[in-house]
Design a protein around this motif. Structure first.
Motif, PDB file in Angstrom:
ATOM      1  N   ASP A  24      41.716  31.434  95.144  1.00  0.00           N
ATOM      2  CA  ASP A  24      40.995  31.945  93.991  1.00  0.00           C
ATOM      3  C   ASP A  24      39.656  32.552  94.450  1.00  0.00           C
ATOM      4  OD1 ASP A  24      39.958  32.142  91.333  1.00  0.00           O
ATOM      5  OD2 ASP A  24      38.788  30.358  91.805  1.00  0.00           O
TER       6      ASP A  24
ATOM      7  N   PHE B  40      36.865  33.140  93.069  1.00  0.00           N
ATOM      8  CA  PHE B  40      35.604  32.524  92.622  1.00  0.00           C
ATOM      9  C   PHE B  40      35.252  31.327  93.500  1.00  0.00           C
ATOM     10  CE2 PHE B  40      37.739  34.403  88.909  1.00  0.00           C
ATOM     11  CZ  PHE B  40      36.844  35.423  88.670  1.00  0.00           C
ATOM     12  N   SER B  41      36.263  30.519  93.860  1.00  0.00           N
ATOM     13  CA  SER B  41      35.932  29.371  94.705  1.00  0.00           C
ATOM     14  C   SER B  41      35.644  29.817  96.132  1.00  0.00           C
ATOM     15  CB  SER B  41      37.034  28.318  94.650  1.00  0.00           C
ATOM     16  OG  SER B  41      38.261  28.883  94.982  1.00  0.00           O
TER      17      SER B  41
ATOM     18  N   LEU C  83      32.063  30.690  96.356  1.00  0.00           N
ATOM     19  CA  LEU C  83      31.165  29.530  96.403  1.00  0.00           C
ATOM     20  C   LEU C  83      31.053  28.996  97.820  1.00  0.00           C
ATOM     21  CD1 LEU C  83      31.764  27.125  93.413  1.00  0.00           C
ATOM     22  CD2 LEU C  83      29.857  28.658  93.852  1.00  0.00           C
ATOM     23  N   ARG C  84      32.140  29.133  98.584  1.00  0.00           N
ATOM     24  CA  ARG C  84      32.136  28.575  99.934  1.00  0.00           C
ATOM     25  C   ARG C  84      31.550  29.551 100.945  1.00  0.00           C
ATOM     26  NH1 ARG C  84      37.980  26.297 101.254  1.00  0.00           N
ATOM     27  NH2 ARG C  84      36.838  25.321 102.958  1.00  0.00           N
TER      28      ARG C  84
ATOM     29  N   VAL D  36      23.820  26.984  96.523  1.00  0.00           N
ATOM     30  CA  VAL D  36      25.131  26.423  96.179  1.00  0.00           C
ATOM     31  C   VAL D  36      25.841  25.842  97.399  1.00  0.00           C
ATOM     32  CG1 VAL D  36      25.484  27.847  94.140  1.00  0.00           C
ATOM     33  CG2 VAL D  36      26.196  28.712  96.360  1.00  0.00           C
ATOM     34  N   GLU D  37      25.076  25.691  98.501  1.00  0.00           N
ATOM     35  CA  GLU D  37      25.569  25.052  99.728  1.00  0.00           C
ATOM     36  C   GLU D  37      26.874  25.644 100.244  1.00  0.00           C
ATOM     37  OE1 GLU D  37      25.519  20.767  99.335  1.00  0.00           O
ATOM     38  OE2 GLU D  37      24.026  21.020  97.742  1.00  0.00           O
TER      39      GLU D  37
ATOM     40  N   GLU E 145      29.534  27.149 103.071  1.00  0.00           N
ATOM     41  CA  GLU E 145      29.835  26.763 104.451  1.00  0.00           C
ATOM     42  C   GLU E 145      29.553  27.906 105.404  1.00  0.00           C
ATOM     43  OE1 GLU E 145      33.975  25.098 104.013  1.00  0.00           O
ATOM     44  OE2 GLU E 145      33.166  24.991 101.980  1.00  0.00           O
TER      45      GLU E 145
END
Lengths: 280, 257
Positions: free
Chosen positions: B83, B85-86, B89-90, B170-171, B173
């Motif tokens: 996905d 969106f996730s 975030l990463r 948002v931390e 990786e």
């Protein structure tokens, strides 16, 4: 739960809302196409069946619309010739004199201008031209239509000129180019697609106007090329024939509507084509 | 490259291909990135550097022009099929021109990764996130008294560090930096470089840069792209001093590009 985990947990919900939102946007866009398709197909069905050759080549009352086609053609052409230079140059002024007080006032004027009902513009052309010349005339109709076109073209020209990057102008000025060369050879060509779009849209707009012509070109049943005499045009002709008690005259109104819609659609498609051409 | 593959990479790119219409932009890219280190991507304009990093957080599908095939594994998950969106975030991204949200305050800009997703942190949580992220981005001391002010009046370098803080909040990786200093003056550039050296201890950084000396100063590893192909990838120390490929050598020496 840490914030980051809350954020992760939220993604599923966001995804659902996101697809619902996409769905709503798509639905309403499609919904808005429906009336357009209905109107077009209705006019096509009603109009196409009434088309016949005599319609385009005679001015026979109720059966031929040559007089209206000639009148619309001449008046729109004259209106374009009158409006384009004034409007494009005004657009250049507004785009170049971005911060001047005069331009600010003019911008408001143009906006107000655009909001004036077209029938009022007809009355103005009546007072300015029809009364002094003591006759309804194609010319006064053309002037009323030109006044309608001007604010549309000004707005479009100004907006497309603003989009021309300042660096492009600086490059030209940096070579010692004078103002008129920068405008005519660099800025206007770069913005040409937007300017042409404005002109074509304004033309399509006035092609369908009835109100400004009511007290100006007035209309007439006979074929007439003379701009100093009353002239028929397509929209007022449709207006008159559609109210007629005679079925064959109403049929002519439908056929004329179809012709008018086809011409306007053609101009709109031409606009799209021009835009695409200039982009590549 | 065998030596690099030995440790477990955080990102593993396998036969990545990108095509714009008919034109191939990236051809059969295979590369893997070690965790918590800085990887710079260099090459002349049009070589596919930006296209490459934009694959990582799925920016291509926003334009809908590029067709991306292959695999990019982030700790084993294929981010090209996940996905989007996730994935975003990463894998955070900082762009060429500083782009803080002009209508938000400095603090809200840092929090925007949460706010824009509908999460409103409590006051104390929010304060902690803002301070941590701004400290990580070495911006805290300069803005701690004006957190409620808009970000507009910050200098270009400060704005870019604010964007880095926003990405870090948002931390993620992995942090993608697409020519983050090309619009900045030398002093701001210097502070961002120091920041990158500090950040790479806790986050994997992929840096696209035109500035070869910058790449030399900050990279643990470097990759050289040319005409959509990965020509060479190696640890920074050998790459810049003793490149294996003659084309890399020519580019580093300034004979083209």
């Amino acid at each position: 739960m840490t914030l980051r985990n809350r954020l992760k947990a939220r993604l599923g919900f966001n995804r659902v809302v996101s697809s619902v939102f996409t769905g709503i946007v798509t639905f309403f866009s499609l919904l808005m196409v429906v009336p357009l398709v209905l109107i077009l197909s209705f006019i096509t069905i009603k109009g196409v069946t009434q088309l016949h050759w005599a319609l385009f080549v005679s001015d026979e009352r109720g059966g031929g619309i040559l007089n209206a086609i000639v009148g619309s053609g001449e008046m729109v052409l004259i209106a374009v010739v009158l409006a384009v230079p004034v409007a494009v140059l005004t657009g250049v002024y507004l785009a170049e004199a971005r911060n001047s007080k005069i331009a600010e006032v003019m911008r408001i004027t143009v906006d107000v201008f655009q909001g004036i009902p077209s029938i009022v513009l007809g009355i103005i052309a009546y007072v300015w031209l029809v009364v002094p010349l003591r006759s309804f005339s194609g010319l006064s109709g053309a002037v009323a239509l030109a006044i309608m076109m001007i604010p549309i073209i000004i707005k479009n020209t100004e907006e497309s000129l603003i989009l021309v990057p300042a660096q492009m102008k600086e490059a030209a000025y940096g070579l010692g180019a004078p103002f008129h060369k920068v405008i005519l050879q660099i800025v206007l060509p770069a913005a040409m697609s937007g300017v042409l779009t404005g002109i074509l849209l304004a033309t399509a707009r006035i092609l369908g106007e009835t109100a400004p012509l009511l007290f100006t070109s007035f209309g007439g049943p006979d074929l007439n090329y003379n701009l100093t005499r009353p002239m028929e045009a397509l929209p007022p002709l449709i207006f008159k024939y559609a109210q007629s008690p005679r079925d064959d005259w109403v049929a002519t109104a439908w056929a004329s509507s179809f012709v008018l819609v086809v011409v306007v659609l053609f101009l709109n498609l031409l606009t799209k084509l021009v835009l695409r051409r200039w982009k590549h | 490259m065998e030596a690099l593959a030995a440790e477990k990479p955080i990102l593993d790119v396998r036969s990545l291909n990108v095509v714009y219409g008919e034109t191939p932009a990236l051809k059969e890219i295979n590369i893997s990135f070690a965790r918590n280190s800085l990887h710079s991507i260099i090459g002349p304009s049009g070589c596919g550097k930006s296209t490459f990093v934009r694959c990582f957080n799925r920016m291509h599908e926003l334009q809908g022009e590029a067709k991306v095939t292959g695999q990019i594994l982030l700790d084993g998950d294929d981010i090209l099929t996940d996905d989007p969106f996730s994935v975003r975030l990463r894998i955070g991204m900082v762009f060429q021109r500083p782009n803080p949200f002009p209508s938000l305050s400095i603090a809200d800009n840092v929090l925007s990764g949460f706010l824009i997703n509908g999460i409103r942190p409590k006051k104390d949580e929010a304060d902690a996130i803002v301070e941590t992220a701004l400290r990580k981005a070495s911006l805290w001391d300069e803005v701690k008294d004006k957190l409620k002010k808009r970000s507009m009046f910050l200098s270009g370098g400060q704005q870019q560090r604010l964007c880095i803080a926003r990405a870090l909040a948002v931390e993620p990786e992995v942090l993608l930096l697409d020519e983050p200093t090309s619009a900045l003056d030398p002093i701001s550039t210097g502070s961002i470089e120091e920041l990158m050296l500090e950040l790479k201890k806790s986050v994997t950084i992929v840096l696209v840069t035109h500035n070869l000396s910058q790449a030399g100063r900050v990279s643990d590893y470097a990759a050289f792209f040319l005409l959509g192909e990965l020509i060479e990838y190696g640890s920074g120390s050998t790459f810049f001093i003793n490149p294996k490929d003659s084309r890399t050598d020519a580019y580093l020496a300034g004979r083209f590009g």
